[in-house]
Motif scaffolding. Structure first.
Motif, PDB file in Angstrom:
ATOM      1  N   LEU A  84       0.725  -1.179   0.008  1.00  0.00           N
ATOM      2  CA  LEU A  84      -0.328  -0.109  -0.044  1.00  0.00           C
ATOM      3  C   LEU A  84       1.109   1.337  -0.144  1.00  0.00           C
ATOM      4  CD1 LEU A  84      -3.169   0.690   0.149  1.00  0.00           C
ATOM      5  CD2 LEU A  84      -2.707   0.840   2.647  1.00  0.00           C
ATOM      6  N   ALA A  85       0.569   2.241  -0.862  1.00  0.00           N
ATOM      7  CA  ALA A  85       1.226   3.341  -0.993  1.00  0.00           C
ATOM      8  C   ALA A  85       0.416   4.584  -1.538  1.00  0.00           C
ATOM      9  CB  ALA A  85       2.651   3.219  -2.007  1.00  0.00           C
ATOM     10  N   PRO A  86      -0.397   5.062  -0.553  1.00  0.00           N
ATOM     11  CA  PRO A  86      -1.235   6.097  -0.850  1.00  0.00           C
ATOM     12  C   PRO A  86      -0.608   7.478  -0.909  1.00  0.00           C
ATOM     13  CG  PRO A  86      -1.587   5.652   1.373  1.00  0.00           C
ATOM     14  CD  PRO A  86      -0.648   4.508   0.871  1.00  0.00           C
ATOM     15  N   MET A  87      -1.103   8.453  -1.532  1.00  0.00           N
ATOM     16  CA  MET A  87      -0.829   9.918  -1.708  1.00  0.00           C
ATOM     17  C   MET A  87      -1.038  10.565  -0.646  1.00  0.00           C
ATOM     18  SD  MET A  87      -1.443  10.789  -5.757  1.00  0.00           S
ATOM     19  CE  MET A  87      -0.879   9.868  -7.066  1.00  0.00           C
ATOM     20  N   PRO A  88      -0.418  11.839  -0.391  1.00  0.00           N
ATOM     21  CA  PRO A  88      -0.855  12.658   0.512  1.00  0.00           C
ATOM     22  C   PRO A  88      -2.032  13.425  -0.015  1.00  0.00           C
ATOM     23  CG  PRO A  88       1.533  12.849   0.486  1.00  0.00           C
ATOM     24  CD  PRO A  88       0.979  11.827  -0.539  1.00  0.00           C
ATOM     25  N   GLU A  89      -2.899  14.368   0.764  1.00  0.00           N
ATOM     26  CA  GLU A  89      -4.090  14.743   0.387  1.00  0.00           C
ATOM     27  C   GLU A  89      -3.919  15.714  -0.842  1.00  0.00           C
ATOM     28  OE1 GLU A  89      -6.655  16.130   3.358  1.00  0.00           O
ATOM     29  OE2 GLU A  89      -7.269  14.107   3.876  1.00  0.00           O
ATOM     30  N   ALA A  90      -2.837  16.715  -0.544  1.00  0.00           N
ATOM     31  CA  ALA A  90      -2.709  17.804  -1.306  1.00  0.00           C
ATOM     32  C   ALA A  90      -1.958  17.395  -2.753  1.00  0.00           C
ATOM     33  CB  ALA A  90      -1.410  18.625  -0.815  1.00  0.00           C
ATOM     34  N   GLU A  91      -1.268  16.296  -2.620  1.00  0.00           N
ATOM     35  CA  GLU A  91      -0.846  15.723  -3.951  1.00  0.00           C
ATOM     36  C   GLU A  91      -1.860  15.100  -4.699  1.00  0.00           C
ATOM     37  OE1 GLU A  91       2.609  12.347  -5.694  1.00  0.00           O
ATOM     38  OE2 GLU A  91       2.241  12.555  -3.558  1.00  0.00           O
ATOM     39  N   ALA A  92      -2.881  14.283  -4.056  1.00  0.00           N
ATOM     40  CA  ALA A  92      -3.942  13.628  -4.643  1.00  0.00           C
ATOM     41  C   ALA A  92      -4.744  14.749  -5.353  1.00  0.00           C
ATOM     42  CB  ALA A  92      -4.736  12.968  -3.761  1.00  0.00           C
ATOM     43  N   LYS A  93      -5.054  15.750  -4.709  1.00  0.00           N
ATOM     44  CA  LYS A  93      -5.779  16.834  -5.239  1.00  0.00           C
ATOM     45  C   LYS A  93      -5.097  17.459  -6.543  1.00  0.00           C
ATOM     46  CE  LYS A  93      -6.425  19.616  -1.403  1.00  0.00           C
ATOM     47  NZ  LYS A  93      -6.826  20.758  -0.728  1.00  0.00           N
ATOM     48  N   GLY A  94      -3.756  17.584  -6.670  1.00  0.00           N
ATOM     49  CA  GLY A  94      -3.073  18.235  -7.481  1.00  0.00           C
ATOM     50  C   GLY A  94      -3.032  17.128  -8.827  1.00  0.00           C
ATOM     51  N   TRP A  95      -3.060  15.969  -8.394  1.00  0.00           N
ATOM     52  CA  TRP A  95      -3.168  14.949  -9.663  1.00  0.00           C
ATOM     53  C   TRP A  95      -4.844  14.800 -10.179  1.00  0.00           C
ATOM     54  CZ3 TRP A  95       0.710  13.725 -12.432  1.00  0.00           C
ATOM     55  CH2 TRP A  95       1.777  13.573 -12.121  1.00  0.00           C
ATOM     56  N   TYR A  96      -5.591  14.914  -9.309  1.00  0.00           N
ATOM     57  CA  TYR A  96      -6.964  15.002  -9.843  1.00  0.00           C
ATOM     58  C   TYR A  96      -7.034  16.106 -10.656  1.00  0.00           C
ATOM     59  CZ  TYR A  96     -12.001  15.231  -9.259  1.00  0.00           C
ATOM     60  OH  TYR A  96     -13.480  15.400  -9.696  1.00  0.00           O
ATOM     61  N   HIS A  97      -6.879  17.139 -10.339  1.00  0.00           N
ATOM     62  CA  HIS A  97      -7.173  18.324 -11.145  1.00  0.00           C
ATOM     63  C   HIS A  97      -6.544  18.478 -12.160  1.00  0.00           C
ATOM     64  CE1 HIS A  97     -10.294  20.443  -8.585  1.00  0.00           C
ATOM     65  NE2 HIS A  97      -9.470  20.082  -7.854  1.00  0.00           N
TER      66      HIS A  97
END
Length: 452
Positions: free
Chosen positions: A54-67
């Motif tokens: 398991l290697a989840p992203m931090p929230e800010a990074e996930a928001k960046g990749w999402y947008h």
């Protein structure tokens, strides 16, 4: 086999191909929004390393990749429009890129590492983005002057289909990912995309197939008329981009905020990603309210042009974003506000969407010269891309090396609220001076040789 028709019939009735286009759109939007609804949850909770850990992203990074992904989805429409208007025509472009789209869903369902994420989202960005300007322009191509009065209503039902598919998928896929994991949750949208492709193919003999413009398309885009249209619309889309910068955060920042709220409604716990389903449900309710109630009532006292509707929607967007700003203040002080506050924000934001997005979709089609319909639709979608690219850049910029954020908590929401309010004020000035023309396709009778 019967030949394809290349011009709409001079009829006052609803074109025969419309039900196939709307059914296709409902299934395709189920596919896209179902996948998108769980994307941030997947990246922050289920993402795997190459070795399977398991290697989840931090929230800010996930928001960046999402947008960044959403930005790519609305940038590739230019690619689809160039193929459609210049080479293949809308129908064939939609069929080919829909198959690419299906491949993206397959990659997400099979591989949950960063490599699978990049490949899957890349194929979906090309497929989903590539067909977007073609489908909405293909819808408009079915109409002639004789039935153009039906165009605003049909674009409304087209948007209704978008949100019906989105509503069902936003409720279902978050439940699937929690109960059965990401493979099942990503596989179902893939199956719906395959169904959407089959529905569209089955309507091929009911459609009007406007031939690609070829060299004529290039000359029109680069000519004085085409460049003038693009220049005028670019000013409008620059402001609309800010609306999308805020609106699409319902799939990122608002989902993450919902994780810290009391999500019990009427005795039932709502999953953070499921609250997004409020938007398409409200769209389906508000479209007839605005079309048959609000707009006619306002028209009695104040003429509502397309740009006036868009401007009003921008002010409502600022009001909508002020609510999660207040909610975040409560969360930052140790509170746990009820998710009902987000529902109120969704009500205002959805009303803004009806005024901005639907109106801008129809406005873009009617402002586009005949050989540039898909291209101008793609140009409109660049505003969505630009808005999400801006949000992505903000989220990557605010990350500190230590893992914190420079713009955190309520300050993050306040920044976007103030930005939207300033944008709405400036757009109101632009709307007073905009001047444009209306272009629709010629009917079969009008296109006969010997006619002007």
């Amino acid at each position: 086999m019967p030949p394809y028709r290349h011009a709409p019939l001079p009829s006052s009735r609803l074109p025969a191909g419309i039900p196939f286009i709307i059914a296709n759109e409902a299934a395709e939007r189920f596919s896209f929004y179902g996948m998108r609804a769980i994307l941030v949850v997947f990246m922050t909770q289920y993402l795997l390393a190459a070795d399977g850990a398991l290697a989840p992203m931090p929230e800010a990074e996930a928001k960046g990749w999402y947008h960044l992904f959403v930005s790519a989805v609305y940038m590739t429409p230019l690619f689809g429009a160039l193929i459609s208007d210049g080479l293949l025509g809308k129908y064939r472009t939609i069929i080919v890129l829909s198959l690419v789209y299906c491949g993206g869903h397959l990659a997400l369902a099979l591989d949950h590492t960063r490599m699978g994420l990049v490949v899957g989202l890349g194929l979906i960005a090309v497929g989903a983005g590539g067909i977007k300007p073609c489908v909405s322009a293909h819808l408009g191509d079915q109409f002639a002057q004789q039935n153009r009065r039906l165009l605003p209503r049909v674009f409304g039902w087209f948007y209704f289909a978008v949100n019906f598919g989105a509503f069902v998928s936003m409720l279902l896929t978050p439940w699937l990912v929690r109960q059965y994991g990401p493979s099942a949750a990503f596989a179902l949208p893939g199956l719906l995309m395959l169904l959407a492709t089959l529905v569209f193919w089955s309507g091929r003999y009911r459609f009007v197939h406007i031939p690609p413009g070829g060299g004529g398309f290039v000359r029109q885009v680069l000519g004085a008329e085409g460049l003038g249209v693009l220049g005028r619309l670019a000013l409008v889309y620059l402001f609309v981009a800010v609306f999308w910068s805020l609106f699409d955060q319902t799939g990122s920042a608002w989902v993450l905020q919902a994780q810290h709220m009391d999500r019990t409604l009427f005795g039932v716990e709502v999953l953070p990603a499921q609250i997004q389903a409020a938007n398409p449900l409200l769209v389906m309710l508000l479209i007839p309210v605005f079309s048959y109630g609000v707009y006619p009532a306002v028209e009695r006292f104040w003429p509502l042009t397309e740009l006036r509707k868009i401007g009003l929607g921008m002010f409502v967007t600022a009001a909508a974003f002020a609510i999660p700003t207040w909610v975040q203040i409560q969360i930052d002080q140790g509170g746990q506000p009820t998710i009902a506050w987000q529902l109120l924000a969704y009500l205002l934001l959805t009303a803004a969407e009806v005024m901005v997005s639907i109106t801008c979709l129809e406005f873009s089609y009617t402002q586009a010269p005949r050989k540039m319909k898909s291209f101008v639709m793609a140009f409109f979608m660049l505003s969505i891309s630009a808005g999400n690219l801006f949000t992505s850049a903000v989220n990557f910029f605010i990350q500190n090396d230590g893992g914190g954020d420079r713009l955190s908590g309520a300050d993050y929401y306040l920044f976007f609220t103030v930005l939207m309010l300033a944008t709405a004020l400036l757009f109101s000035l632009l709307a007073r001076f905009y001047r444009g023309d209306t272009y629709l396709q010629e009917s079969l009778a009008e296109a006969l040789p010997g006619r002007d």
